[in-house]
Design a protein around this motif. Structure first.
Motif, PDB file in Angstrom:
ATOM      1  N   LEU A 104       3.526   5.327  10.850  1.00 19.99           N
ATOM      2  CA  LEU A 104       3.969   6.038   9.653  1.00 19.99           C
ATOM      3  C   LEU A 104       5.026   5.212   8.930  1.00 19.99           C
ATOM      4  O   LEU A 104       5.235   5.370   7.732  1.00 19.99           O
ATOM      5  N   THR A 105       5.668   4.324   9.675  1.00 18.74           N
ATOM      6  CA  THR A 105       6.619   3.354   9.111  1.00 18.74           C
ATOM      7  C   THR A 105       6.046   2.640   7.901  1.00 18.74           C
ATOM      8  O   THR A 105       6.752   2.364   6.916  1.00 18.74           O
ATOM      9  N   LYS A 106       4.761   2.321   7.942  1.00 19.86           N
ATOM     10  CA  LYS A 106       4.167   1.454   6.918  1.00 19.86           C
ATOM     11  C   LYS A 106       4.127   2.110   5.540  1.00 19.86           C
ATOM     12  O   LYS A 106       3.966   1.409   4.534  1.00 19.86           O
ATOM     13  N   LEU A 107       4.266   3.423   5.473  1.00 19.06           N
ATOM     14  CA  LEU A 107       4.394   4.075   4.170  1.00 19.06           C
ATOM     15  C   LEU A 107       5.625   3.549   3.441  1.00 19.06           C
ATOM     16  O   LEU A 107       5.591   3.251   2.241  1.00 19.06           O
ATOM     17  N   VAL A 108       6.723   3.405   4.174  1.00 15.42           N
ATOM     18  CA  VAL A 108       7.965   2.915   3.583  1.00 15.42           C
ATOM     19  C   VAL A 108       7.895   1.410   3.352  1.00 15.42           C
ATOM     20  O   VAL A 108       8.392   0.904   2.338  1.00 15.42           O
ATOM     21  N   THR A 109       7.254   0.684   4.255  1.00 17.76           N
ATOM     22  CA  THR A 109       7.053  -0.753   4.052  1.00 17.76           C
ATOM     23  C   THR A 109       6.350  -1.001   2.727  1.00 17.76           C
ATOM     24  O   THR A 109       6.707  -1.910   1.970  1.00 17.76           O
ATOM     25  N   ASP A 161       0.370  -7.300  11.350  1.00 20.66           N
ATOM     26  CA  ASP A 161       0.645  -8.644  10.837  1.00 20.66           C
ATOM     27  C   ASP A 161       0.868  -8.620   9.329  1.00 20.66           C
ATOM     28  O   ASP A 161       1.657  -9.413   8.800  1.00 20.66           O
ATOM     29  N   ALA A 162       0.223  -7.677   8.620  1.00 24.92           N
ATOM     30  CA  ALA A 162       0.502  -7.533   7.188  1.00 24.92           C
ATOM     31  C   ALA A 162       1.938  -7.073   6.969  1.00 24.92           C
ATOM     32  O   ALA A 162       2.644  -7.574   6.077  1.00 24.92           O
ATOM     33  N   ALA A 163       2.380  -6.109   7.783  1.00 26.21           N
ATOM     34  CA  ALA A 163       3.756  -5.612   7.659  1.00 26.21           C
ATOM     35  C   ALA A 163       4.757  -6.740   7.900  1.00 26.21           C
ATOM     36  O   ALA A 163       5.737  -6.888   7.151  1.00 26.21           O
ATOM     37  N   GLU A 164       4.508  -7.541   8.920  1.00 25.63           N
ATOM     38  CA  GLU A 164       5.420  -8.637   9.229  1.00 25.63           C
ATOM     39  C   GLU A 164       5.378  -9.717   8.152  1.00 25.63           C
ATOM     40  O   GLU A 164       6.415 -10.268   7.777  1.00 25.63           O
ATOM     41  N   ALA A 165       4.201 -10.025   7.654  1.00 21.35           N
ATOM     42  CA  ALA A 165       4.086 -11.051   6.611  1.00 21.35           C
ATOM     43  C   ALA A 165       4.868 -10.640   5.372  1.00 21.35           C
ATOM     44  O   ALA A 165       5.559 -11.460   4.745  1.00 21.35           O
ATOM     45  N   ILE A 166       4.788  -9.364   5.018  1.00 23.32           N
ATOM     46  CA  ILE A 166       5.519  -8.859   3.860  1.00 23.32           C
ATOM     47  C   ILE A 166       7.023  -8.981   4.082  1.00 23.32           C
ATOM     48  O   ILE A 166       7.758  -9.504   3.227  1.00 23.32           O
ATOM     49  N   ALA A 176      16.885  -8.318   5.946  1.00 23.72           N
ATOM     50  CA  ALA A 176      17.270  -7.729   4.657  1.00 23.72           C
ATOM     51  C   ALA A 176      16.190  -6.773   4.165  1.00 23.72           C
ATOM     52  O   ALA A 176      16.494  -5.753   3.530  1.00 23.72           O
ATOM     53  N   PHE A 177      14.917  -7.086   4.428  1.00 25.99           N
ATOM     54  CA  PHE A 177      13.830  -6.189   4.036  1.00 25.99           C
ATOM     55  C   PHE A 177      13.950  -4.869   4.794  1.00 25.99           C
ATOM     56  O   PHE A 177      13.813  -3.788   4.198  1.00 25.99           O
ATOM     57  N   VAL A 178      14.212  -4.936   6.094  1.00 33.60           N
ATOM     58  CA  VAL A 178      14.352  -3.710   6.888  1.00 33.60           C
ATOM     59  C   VAL A 178      15.561  -2.908   6.402  1.00 33.60           C
ATOM     60  O   VAL A 178      15.505  -1.672   6.335  1.00 33.60           O
ATOM     61  N   TYR A 194      15.259   6.200  10.372  1.00 31.00           N
ATOM     62  CA  TYR A 194      15.864   4.873  10.567  1.00 31.00           C
ATOM     63  C   TYR A 194      14.765   3.905  10.993  1.00 31.00           C
ATOM     64  O   TYR A 194      13.859   4.257  11.753  1.00 31.00           O
ATOM     65  N   PHE A 195      14.874   2.661  10.486  1.00 26.43           N
ATOM     66  CA  PHE A 195      13.881   1.637  10.813  1.00 26.43           C
ATOM     67  C   PHE A 195      14.531   0.426  11.457  1.00 26.43           C
ATOM     68  O   PHE A 195      15.613  -0.016  11.054  1.00 26.43           O
ATOM     69  N   SER A 196      13.837  -0.106  12.461  1.00 26.02           N
ATOM     70  CA  SER A 196      14.251  -1.332  13.127  1.00 26.02           C
ATOM     71  C   SER A 196      13.293  -2.471  12.845  1.00 26.02           C
ATOM     72  O   SER A 196      13.649  -3.637  13.000  1.00 26.02           O
ATOM     73  N   ASP A 197      12.060  -2.146  12.448  1.00 27.99           N
ATOM     74  CA  ASP A 197      11.085  -3.181  12.093  1.00 27.99           C
ATOM     75  C   ASP A 197      10.162  -2.644  11.000  1.00 27.99           C
ATOM     76  O   ASP A 197      10.189  -1.452  10.695  1.00 27.99           O
ATOM     77  N   PRO A 198       9.348  -3.512  10.378  1.00 32.25           N
ATOM     78  CA  PRO A 198       8.516  -3.069   9.261  1.00 32.25           C
ATOM     79  C   PRO A 198       7.160  -2.498   9.654  1.00 32.25           C
ATOM     80  O   PRO A 198       6.443  -1.975   8.804  1.00 32.25           O
TER      81      PRO A 198
END
Length: 307
Positions: A104-109, A161-166, A176-178, A194-198
């Motif tokens: 669900l994190t990826k909505l915010v990413t 891998d898309a989330a990390e690439a972004i 800084a992105f997080v 709260y987020f620790s990774d994308p």
């Protein structure tokens, strides 16, 4: 005819070698051509890329008004149902309790990617991005995508891998992105998030059922292009074909949503559904059977309109 048996033997060996060489060249050409031109059909199973045992062909609809129905227990640790138009909370359990949310994190990413990048900015697939767990994007090293292009595998096949690439493409840094993700959710009132990774691989990525509904409702009202991606069944780009296996995509009531899974979070889901011509946000966190829980909550909504 050649009478010398030695000459005949040598000539036969040469001819055989030529035939074998042509066969090898032909097979190699076919394999190489397929690698270069064949579309990649994405397999979405994997940690935090929609869990195994996908229900992409999920065709069960909530029972219609007038059909006898016995309410069943909801197995989720926390759930939340809101009438979006009136902001009325219909049902909730521990809805402000923060739990791991997985993909669900990826909505915010996706939202933050649109906020911080120019839409024509190029996102390059680096070795660091490819090293992340999961490969549902089926990327190749050094491929480049625009931000809108990269949002399709991010949301449709939940590509880690898309989330990390972004995130890695953001300057000054991934960190800084997080931080931008955390700043954004706070700005819309998602104070238990709260987020620790994308990607959501980290169990430190937490939210509440109330907050994750707030996030999806904001996307529905403000980012129609992301809603379109969440509803899209497939998307082809160059050698890629990404297939959306959102668990509720085949429900006629489904408007948009996202699924997630890691062991620490168990199954998670948030969605917006149209029931009796009204829109509702539905979120479940920490469940072993997301599909059953969401359908049961949709049934409760349906039953609430009975006379």
């Amino acid at each position: 005819m050649l009478k010398n048996p030695y000459v005949r033997s040598v000539l036969s060996a040469v001819i055989t070698g030529i035939v074998i060489a042509f066969c090898i060249i032909g097979v190699s050409h076919v394999i190489f051509s397929r690698k270069m031109s064949a579309p990649v059909v994405v397999d979405t199973s994997g940690i935090n890329e929609e869990e195994p045992n996908s229900t992409a062909n999920f065709l069960i609809e909530p029972i219609e008004v007038g059909t006898p129905h016995t309410p069943r227990a909801i197995g989720a640790d926390t759930y939340f149902v809101r009438d979006i138009a009136s902001s009325t909370v219909l049902y909730e359990k521990n809805s402000e309790r923060a739990l791991p949310i997985a993909s669900l994190t990826k909505l915010v990413t996706a939202v933050v990617a649109e906020n911080v990048f120019d839409r024509n900015a190029k996102i390059k697939v680096t070795p660091a991005a490819l090293s992340i767990e999961g490969n549902s994007g089926h990327f190749r090293m050094d491929e480049s995508f625009t931000v809108p292009e990269m949002l399709h595998p991010l949301l449709m096949v939940s590509s880690n891998d898309a989330a990390e690439a972004i995130a890695q493409a953001y300057k000054p840094s991934r960190q800084a992105f997080v931080r931008a993700m955390n700043t954004w959710v706070y700005s819309i009132g998602a104070y238990h998030t709260y987020f620790s990774d994308p990607s959501g691989l980290s169990p430190k990525n937490i939210s509440s059922a109330d907050d994750i509904s707030v996030i999806l409702e904001w996307i529905y009202k403000n980012r129609p292009e992301l809603v379109d991606i969440l509803r899209m069944k497939s998307y082809a780009l160059r050698t890629h074909v990404w297939i959306n296996e959102a668990h509720f995509l085949n429900l006629s009531s489904y408007i948009a949503g996202k699924n997630g899974y890691i062991p620490e979070a168990k199954e998670t889901a948030v969605g917006i559904f149209s029931v009796k011509d009204r829109l509702y946000s539905v979120a479940v966190l920490g469940t072993k059977n997301r599909d059953k829980d969401v359908l049961e909550l949709l049934q409760w909504i349906t039953d609430s309109g009975k006379k």
